[in-house]
Design an enzyme around this catalytic site. Structure first.
Site, PDB file in Angstrom:
ATOM      1  N   ALA A  59       0.828  -1.206   0.000  1.00  7.20           N
ATOM      2  CA  ALA A  59       0.000   0.000   0.000  1.00  7.20           C
ATOM      3  C   ALA A  59       0.865   1.259   0.000  1.00  7.20           C
ATOM      4  O   ALA A  59       0.546   2.238  -0.684  1.00  7.20           O
ATOM      5  CB  ALA A  59      -0.949  -0.004   1.190  1.00  7.20           C
ATOM      6  N   ALA A  62       2.253   1.618  -3.529  1.00  9.73           N
ATOM      7  CA  ALA A  62       1.179   2.024  -4.445  1.00  9.73           C
ATOM      8  C   ALA A  62       0.793   3.483  -4.241  1.00  9.73           C
ATOM      9  O   ALA A  62       0.640   4.240  -5.209  1.00  9.73           O
ATOM     10  CB  ALA A  62      -0.039   1.116  -4.253  1.00  9.73           C
ATOM     11  N   GLU A  63       0.641   3.895  -2.988  1.00  6.82           N
ATOM     12  CA  GLU A  63       0.244   5.283  -2.736  1.00  6.82           C
ATOM     13  C   GLU A  63       1.353   6.258  -3.110  1.00  6.82           C
ATOM     14  O   GLU A  63       1.087   7.326  -3.656  1.00  6.82           O
ATOM     15  CB  GLU A  63      -0.180   5.494  -1.280  1.00  6.82           C
ATOM     16  CG  GLU A  63      -0.627   6.919  -1.044  1.00  6.82           C
ATOM     17  CD  GLU A  63      -1.814   7.066  -0.121  1.00  6.82           C
ATOM     18  OE1 GLU A  63      -2.164   8.233   0.142  1.00  6.82           O
ATOM     19  OE2 GLU A  63      -2.402   6.067   0.317  1.00  6.82           O
ATOM     20  N   ALA A  64       2.598   5.888  -2.851  1.00  8.58           N
ATOM     21  CA  ALA A  64       3.712   6.772  -3.205  1.00  8.58           C
ATOM     22  C   ALA A  64       3.789   6.987  -4.717  1.00  8.58           C
ATOM     23  O   ALA A  64       3.920   8.125  -5.186  1.00  8.58           O
ATOM     24  CB  ALA A  64       5.024   6.198  -2.675  1.00  8.58           C
ATOM     25  N   SER A  67       0.505   8.808  -5.932  1.00  6.87           N
ATOM     26  CA  SER A  67       0.516  10.220  -5.528  1.00  6.87           C
ATOM     27  C   SER A  67       1.469  11.028  -6.392  1.00  6.87           C
ATOM     28  O   SER A  67       1.224  12.200  -6.674  1.00  6.87           O
ATOM     29  CB  SER A  67       0.916  10.356  -4.059  1.00  6.87           C
ATOM     30  OG  SER A  67      -0.073   9.820  -3.227  1.00  6.87           O
TER      31      SER A  67
END
Length: 142
Positions: A59, A62-64, A67
């Site tokens: 997660a 994926a978020e890094a 974003s």
């Protein structure tokens, strides 16, 4: 765009730039454009108690990456923050590197949605994620 250039693009605050979660999980950025962001993360150091890559580490990667796609699409005068992250973990990983590829699905004025695919060293899909970020004006001085 290099990691240093990207950090400068996103924040001018050197204290914030030096305290990124990306560094703690060992993430390395390989490619960063508005159309595609690619990065890797080692499995070692990011395990859960059974010796597998932690789903939370997936997660984080994926978020890094998602974003970053959102920030590059929003532009330098905008701030993007994760609004919703959904991860489906398909395959366990015990060693090596996980590679993530993030591509925009929707780029709007108020939200940006990104598809992120994570794969292991053999190119097998390990996780599929979707991130939606909210787009706002950057606060003064940010």
């Amino acid at each position: 765009m290099s990691e240093a250039d990207l950090r400068e693009y996103i924040t001018k605050d050197p204290v914030v730039a030096a305290q990124q979660l990306n560094d703690k999980v060992g993430m390395k950025l390989l490619e960063a454009t508005a159309e595609r962001v690619v990065g890797t993360m080692p499995v070692e150091g990011n395990l859960q108690p059974y010796g597998l890559l932690h789903g939370g580490a997936n997660a984080v990667l994926a978020e890094a990456l998602g974003s970053t796609v959102a920030a590059l699409n929003a532009g330098p005068d905008k701030a993007t923050m994760g609004l919703e992250l959904s991860c489906t973990h398909h395959r366990a990983v015990r060693s090596g590197l996980v590679t993530g590829v993030a591509t925009p699905l929707h780029v709007g004025r108020g939200t940006i949605t990104v598809d992120v695919t994570l794969t292991d060293d053999q190119g097998r899909r390990t996780c599929t994620a979707r991130l939606t970020c909210i787009v706002r004006d950057k606060p003064p001085g940010a």
